[in-house]
Design a protein around this motif. Structure first.
Motif, PDB file in Angstrom:
ATOM      1  N   THR A  68       0.901  -1.385  -0.060  1.00  0.00           N
ATOM      2  CA  THR A  68       0.073  -0.015   0.084  1.00  0.00           C
ATOM      3  C   THR A  68       0.906   1.212  -0.004  1.00  0.00           C
ATOM      4  N   ILE A  69       1.983   1.229   0.858  1.00  0.00           N
ATOM      5  CA  ILE A  69       2.881   2.289   0.976  1.00  0.00           C
ATOM      6  C   ILE A  69       3.677   2.676  -0.405  1.00  0.00           C
ATOM      7  N   ILE A  72       1.047   3.876  -3.115  1.00  0.00           N
ATOM      8  CA  ILE A  72       0.717   5.639  -2.739  1.00  0.00           C
ATOM      9  C   ILE A  72       1.834   6.397  -2.975  1.00  0.00           C
ATOM     10  N   THR A  73       2.983   5.831  -2.883  1.00  0.00           N
ATOM     11  CA  THR A  73       4.225   6.746  -3.139  1.00  0.00           C
ATOM     12  C   THR A  73       4.393   6.718  -4.840  1.00  0.00           C
ATOM     13  N   GLY A  75       2.103   6.603  -6.797  1.00  0.00           N
ATOM     14  CA  GLY A  75       1.178   7.441  -7.449  1.00  0.00           C
ATOM     15  C   GLY A  75       1.551   8.899  -7.083  1.00  0.00           C
ATOM     16  N   TYR A  76       2.193   9.180  -5.893  1.00  0.00           N
ATOM     17  CA  TYR A  76       2.711  10.611  -5.728  1.00  0.00           C
ATOM     18  C   TYR A  76       3.682  10.993  -6.653  1.00  0.00           C
ATOM     19  N   ALA A  79       1.986  11.631 -10.174  1.00  0.00           N
ATOM     20  CA  ALA A  79       1.121  13.016  -9.935  1.00  0.00           C
ATOM     21  C   ALA A  79       2.310  14.086 -10.159  1.00  0.00           C
ATOM     22  N   GLN A  80       3.414  14.119  -9.311  1.00  0.00           N
ATOM     23  CA  GLN A  80       4.440  15.137  -9.472  1.00  0.00           C
ATOM     24  C   GLN A  80       4.846  15.053 -10.964  1.00  0.00           C
ATOM     25  N   ALA A 169      -3.026   9.074 -15.041  1.00  0.00           N
ATOM     26  CA  ALA A 169      -4.525   8.643 -14.358  1.00  0.00           C
ATOM     27  C   ALA A 169      -4.901   7.194 -14.408  1.00  0.00           C
ATOM     28  N   HIS A 172      -3.297   5.962 -11.229  1.00  0.00           N
ATOM     29  CA  HIS A 172      -3.868   6.477  -9.965  1.00  0.00           C
ATOM     30  C   HIS A 172      -5.072   5.546  -9.825  1.00  0.00           C
ATOM     31  N   MET A 173      -5.700   5.015 -10.900  1.00  0.00           N
ATOM     32  CA  MET A 173      -6.816   3.988 -10.944  1.00  0.00           C
ATOM     33  C   MET A 173      -6.625   2.741 -10.282  1.00  0.00           C
ATOM     34  N   ASP A 175      -3.815   2.538  -8.039  1.00  0.00           N
ATOM     35  CA  ASP A 175      -3.825   2.810  -6.865  1.00  0.00           C
ATOM     36  C   ASP A 175      -4.927   2.868  -6.088  1.00  0.00           C
ATOM     37  N   LEU A 176      -6.135   3.351  -6.606  1.00  0.00           N
ATOM     38  CA  LEU A 176      -7.643   3.510  -6.182  1.00  0.00           C
ATOM     39  C   LEU A 176      -7.966   2.235  -5.871  1.00  0.00           C
TER      40      LEU A 176
END
Lengths: 189, 88
Positions: A68-69, A72-73, A75-76, A79-80, A169, A172-173, A175-176
């Motif tokens: 999970t970590i 999430i990282t 995905g970050y 996004a960056q 995107a 992120h999906m 990730d979601l």
């Protein structure tokens, strides 16, 4: 002389969506498929809650929490990458995308260790209905992780901002879906 | 310097993931699964909303954000209901 072609009618609601409309169609479709899977999993659990709880004790919660970590990282970073590309920092954006893809590979390694452990215990998809759903949902998700890694590397190469936005995107999906899959499969005993 | 919105979203997601692990661990300490299950799914819902708003950019599309949030909330209520039926 022919009349000029009129502009298509504006769609304020659709125009509000960030990025390409088709990636949102894909995201909603994927969420519906995984959502149906989670609901089916918890529905079948109703027939044998004790068996599902016992089967869940064979899972690696720590590994899944670590994943999970990792996601999430990742995905970050994806996004960056878009923010960096829009600021015309192409090199940094590419680096962030490659790092995001590398974390995706880390996710797969941890998942592979988890699957190998199950195999060593003699646990297969037909050991219990819990494991059928476990392999189906986590395996389908892992397939999306592989596709996402390839997509991130592709948009790192063809790095137009629109491409990065679409690739990120999709990521992120992935990730979601994991953020919802993790509690349903690993935590709700 | 104040961290940007993406960094704050990432920190929030990490903290919420830690809280999820703590909530799930309470099941083994005899805490009622109706409490822990609700907490785990509520935390997952908050994480999903953060990803939609800040990673996927729906913060700039309030109508879509409301639609996604409502759908996700209803879906999590469905999951919670299915999870808790055997507990009653």
């Amino acid at each position: 002389m022919t009349d000029p072609v009129p502009d298509p009618a504006p769609h304020p609601l659709l125009d509000e969506l960030p990025g390409d409309l088709m990636i949102w169609v894909l995201i909603i479709s994927e969420l519906l498929v995984f959502g149906a899977g989670f609901a089916a999993f918890l529905s079948v659990r109703l027939t044998d809650p004790a068996g599902f709880a016992e089967a869940q004790t064979h899972l690696h919660r720590t590994g899944a929490a670590l994943n999970t970590i990792v996601l999430i990282t990742s995905g970050y970073l994806a996004a960056q990458a878009l923010t960096l590309r829009r600021a015309a920092r192409r090199g940094a954006a590419r680096l962030a995308l490659v790092a995001a893809a590398a974390l995706g590979a880390v996710f797969l390694v941890i998942k592979g260790i988890e699957y190998a452990d199950k195999a060593a215990q003699g646990i297969t998809y037909d050991t219990h209905p819990f494991f059928m759903f476990y392999y189906l949902l986590t395996g389908f998700h892992a397939a999306h992780v592989i596709a996402g890694i390839l997509l991130l590397l592709l948009v790192a190469w063809r790095d137009a901002p629109e491409n990065i936005e679409t690739g990120a995107a999709f990521w992120h999906m992935v990730d979601l879906v994991w953020v919802l899959l993790f509690p349903v499969i690993y935590l709700l005993a | 310097m104040r961290p940007d919105i993406l960094t704050r979203a990432w920190v929030a997601l990490i903290v919420l993931s830690g809280l999820s692990a703590v909530a799930a661990g309470l099941i083994n300490r005899g805490v009622d699964i109706r409490v822990t299950g609700t907490a785990v799914l509520l935390l997952a819902l908050i994480k999903a909303r953060i990803i939609l708003a800040h990673y996927l950019g729906l913060a700039a599309a309030p109508s879509w954000r409301r639609g996604f949030n409502l759908s996700l909330t209803l879906f999590c209520i469905l999951l919670l209901g299915l999870y808790l039926i055997p507990a009653f």
